[in-house]
Design an enzyme around this catalytic site. Structure first.
Site, PDB file in Angstrom:
ATOM      1  N   GLY A  35       0.820  -1.211   0.000  1.00  0.00           N
ATOM      2  CA  GLY A  35       0.000   0.000   0.000  1.00  0.00           C
ATOM      3  C   GLY A  35       0.849   1.255   0.000  1.00  0.00           C
ATOM      4  O   GLY A  35       2.013   1.222  -0.386  1.00  0.00           O
ATOM      5  N   ALA A  39       3.475   6.172  -8.007  1.00  0.00           N
ATOM      6  CA  ALA A  39       3.551   5.897  -9.451  1.00  0.00           C
ATOM      7  C   ALA A  39       4.384   4.657  -9.769  1.00  0.00           C
ATOM      8  O   ALA A  39       4.177   4.028 -10.811  1.00  0.00           O
ATOM      9  CB  ALA A  39       4.102   7.123 -10.174  1.00  0.00           C
ATOM     10  N   HIS A  41       4.334   1.799  -8.058  1.00  0.00           N
ATOM     11  CA  HIS A  41       3.389   0.683  -7.995  1.00  0.00           C
ATOM     12  C   HIS A  41       2.477   0.686  -9.231  1.00  0.00           C
ATOM     13  O   HIS A  41       2.143  -0.355  -9.783  1.00  0.00           O
ATOM     14  CB  HIS A  41       2.502   0.805  -6.752  1.00  0.00           C
ATOM     15  CG  HIS A  41       3.224   0.748  -5.444  1.00  0.00           C
ATOM     16  ND1 HIS A  41       3.313   1.830  -4.590  1.00  0.00           N
ATOM     17  CD2 HIS A  41       3.888  -0.260  -4.829  1.00  0.00           C
ATOM     18  CE1 HIS A  41       3.985   1.477  -3.511  1.00  0.00           C
ATOM     19  NE2 HIS A  41       4.351   0.222  -3.620  1.00  0.00           N
ATOM     20  N   GLU A 152      12.161  -4.049  -9.783  1.00  0.00           N
ATOM     21  CA  GLU A 152      13.623  -4.190  -9.680  1.00  0.00           C
ATOM     22  C   GLU A 152      14.180  -3.276  -8.588  1.00  0.00           C
ATOM     23  O   GLU A 152      15.316  -3.440  -8.161  1.00  0.00           O
ATOM     24  CB  GLU A 152      14.271  -3.846 -11.025  1.00  0.00           C
ATOM     25  CG  GLU A 152      14.005  -4.877 -12.090  1.00  0.00           C
ATOM     26  CD  GLU A 152      14.720  -4.564 -13.394  1.00  0.00           C
ATOM     27  OE1 GLU A 152      15.341  -3.486 -13.516  1.00  0.00           O
ATOM     28  OE2 GLU A 152      14.643  -5.406 -14.307  1.00  0.00           O
ATOM     29  N   LEU A 180      10.893   2.878 -11.369  1.00  0.00           N
ATOM     30  CA  LEU A 180      10.407   4.206 -11.763  1.00  0.00           C
ATOM     31  C   LEU A 180      11.061   5.243 -10.846  1.00  0.00           C
ATOM     32  O   LEU A 180      11.102   5.054  -9.620  1.00  0.00           O
ATOM     33  CB  LEU A 180       8.885   4.279 -11.644  1.00  0.00           C
ATOM     34  CG  LEU A 180       8.288   5.487 -12.347  1.00  0.00           C
ATOM     35  CD1 LEU A 180       8.297   5.297 -13.863  1.00  0.00           C
ATOM     36  CD2 LEU A 180       6.858   5.744 -11.881  1.00  0.00           C
TER      37      LEU A 180
HETATM   38  P1  AMP Z   1       6.139  -2.204  -1.588  1.00  0.00           P
HETATM   39  O1  AMP Z   1       4.752  -1.675  -1.448  1.00  0.00           O
HETATM   40  O2  AMP Z   1       7.205  -1.251  -1.213  1.00  0.00           O
HETATM   41  O3  AMP Z   1       6.293  -3.571  -0.944  1.00  0.00           O
HETATM   42  O4  AMP Z   1       6.365  -2.456  -3.132  1.00  0.00           O
HETATM   43  C1  AMP Z   1       5.478  -3.273  -3.858  1.00  0.00           C
HETATM   44  C2  AMP Z   1       6.104  -3.592  -5.203  1.00  0.00           C
HETATM   45  O5  AMP Z   1       6.336  -2.395  -5.918  1.00  0.00           O
HETATM   46  C3  AMP Z   1       7.470  -4.278  -5.051  1.00  0.00           C
HETATM   47  O6  AMP Z   1       7.580  -5.306  -6.021  1.00  0.00           O
HETATM   48  C4  AMP Z   1       8.422  -3.159  -5.298  1.00  0.00           C
HETATM   49  O7  AMP Z   1       9.671  -3.584  -5.810  1.00  0.00           O
HETATM   50  C5  AMP Z   1       7.679  -2.346  -6.334  1.00  0.00           C
HETATM   51  N1  AMP Z   1       8.165  -0.970  -6.364  1.00  0.00           N
HETATM   52  C6  AMP Z   1       8.326  -0.126  -5.317  1.00  0.00           C
HETATM   53  N2  AMP Z   1       8.849   1.042  -5.736  1.00  0.00           N
HETATM   54  C7  AMP Z   1       9.033   0.931  -7.088  1.00  0.00           C
HETATM   55  C8  AMP Z   1       9.561   1.800  -8.098  1.00  0.00           C
HETATM   56  N3  AMP Z   1      10.015   3.022  -7.808  1.00  0.00           N
HETATM   57  N4  AMP Z   1       9.592   1.344  -9.367  1.00  0.00           N
HETATM   58  C9  AMP Z   1       9.154   0.097  -9.669  1.00  0.00           C
HETATM   59  N5  AMP Z   1       8.656  -0.768  -8.759  1.00  0.00           N
HETATM   60  C10 AMP Z   1       8.594  -0.355  -7.482  1.00  0.00           C
END
Ligand code: AMP
Length: 285
Positions: A35, A39, A41, A152, A180
């Site tokens: 959550g 952008a 996500h 990534e 991103l």
């Molecule tokens: P999180 O909510 O932080 O657990 O992230 C959920 C998913 O979004 C994970 O697979 C993260 O690697 C991905 N994610 C988080 N930030 C970015 C970003 N800036 N660019 C691409 N994917 C992201």
């Protein structure tokens, strides 16, 4: 603005919906998140829409992947704002399990990932990747997607999940999605909202330093001196402690002294009270 995604809070209702979609021959893509969506996500959701017919986004702040002194209790939570963003991005369903649904009384199983979870964040966040592997295994079993997407941005996490899915013969394809970034290079992260304005101004140095190292590695330079220089440069900019800055093989995550095949420069550093992670690809020239 599109319709709000369908909301699910019970595994049975979620599985019934997914089964209906599957019977219609639709390809189902899962995007697991904690959550506080941004952008980055939504880029995962956009990719999911491009490769499948139905997109399920899970939102679960998983207590078992946070250490005792980490930010679990203050981690940002705003489900209504998240659902509005998911509507705009065209997600079909939001899987919103409670902690009790995920970990009912008597829950006692943990996945212990292998070498991909050693070193890097594995050293500084003991138990973190076991918590991640366990919750992601549960999410995959609950949703049963064809594909699950991971950023990534969390490169070690992506490789740990790949290894768990491979080792346990889980019937799902794991795909990584490029990071991103803000215009100044800072990787989007839910934790960026913790940064004070002065820290926010310094934060893009992390990506800049990793990129400089990556460029020089690509021309054949040795990793050791570049890494030492990079750590000093981050500390001079105001980061500290820099937990690690390393060059690792992109596939195996084994340490790399000189780049011969695709590698990643990967780092974790505190900026004030906020822990930032980032990584940059190195493609040998
Ligand atoms: P999180 O909510 O932080 O657990 O992230 C959920 C998913 O979004 C994970 O697979 C993260 O690697 C991905 N994610 C988080 N930030 C970015 C970003 N800036 N660019 C691409 N994917 C992201």
């Amino acid at each position: 603005m599109s319709d709000l995604p369908l909301r699910f809070q019970s595994v049975e209702a979620l599985r019934a919906q997914v089964a209906t979609w599957r019977r219609a021959g639709e390809r189902i893509v899962l995007v697991p998140t904690m959550g506080a969506l941004h952008a980055g996500h939504l880029a995962l959701v956009a990719h999911a829409r491009a490769i499948g017919q139905r997109v399920v986004v899970s939102i679960f702040v998983n207590p078992t992947q946070f250490g005792p002194n980490e930010d679990f209790s203050r981690y940002p939570r705003d489900t209504e704002a998240d659902l509005a963003l998911l509507a705009g991005a065209g997600a079909d369903a939001a899987w919103l399990p409670s902690v009790e649904t995920m970990y009912p009384a008597g829950f006692s199983t943990r996945i212990e990932p292998g070498p991909a979870a050693e070193g890097l964040c594995g050293t500084f966040r003991p138990g973190h990747f076991s918590g991640v592997s366990t919750v992601v295994t549960k999410l995959l079993n609950q949703v049963g997607p064809d594909v699950a997407l991971f950023g990534e941005k969390d490169f070690q996490q992506l490789q740990v999940i790949r290894s768990v899915v491979r080792d346990l013969d889980m019937p799902v394809t794991i795909e990584g999605v490029p990071t991103l970034r803000e215009a100044d290079g800072l990787a989007l992260s839910s934790r960026n909202r913790y940064l004070a304005p002065t820290e926010r101004a310094i934060a893009p140095r992390l990506h800049a330093v990793l990129s400089e190292i990556a460029e020089r590695l690509a021309t054949g330079a040795k990793a050791g001196p570049l890494v030492a220089e990079g750590m000093a440069s981050l500390e001079a900019a105001g980061f500290g402690p820099v937990q690690y800055l390393e060059v690792r093989d992109a596939d195996t995550l084994a340490p790399v002294a000189q780049v011969e095949r695709e590698a990643r420069v990967i780092a974790a550093a505190y900026l004030g009270g906020t822990r930032l992670i980032d990584n940059v690809a190195v493609l040998p020239g």
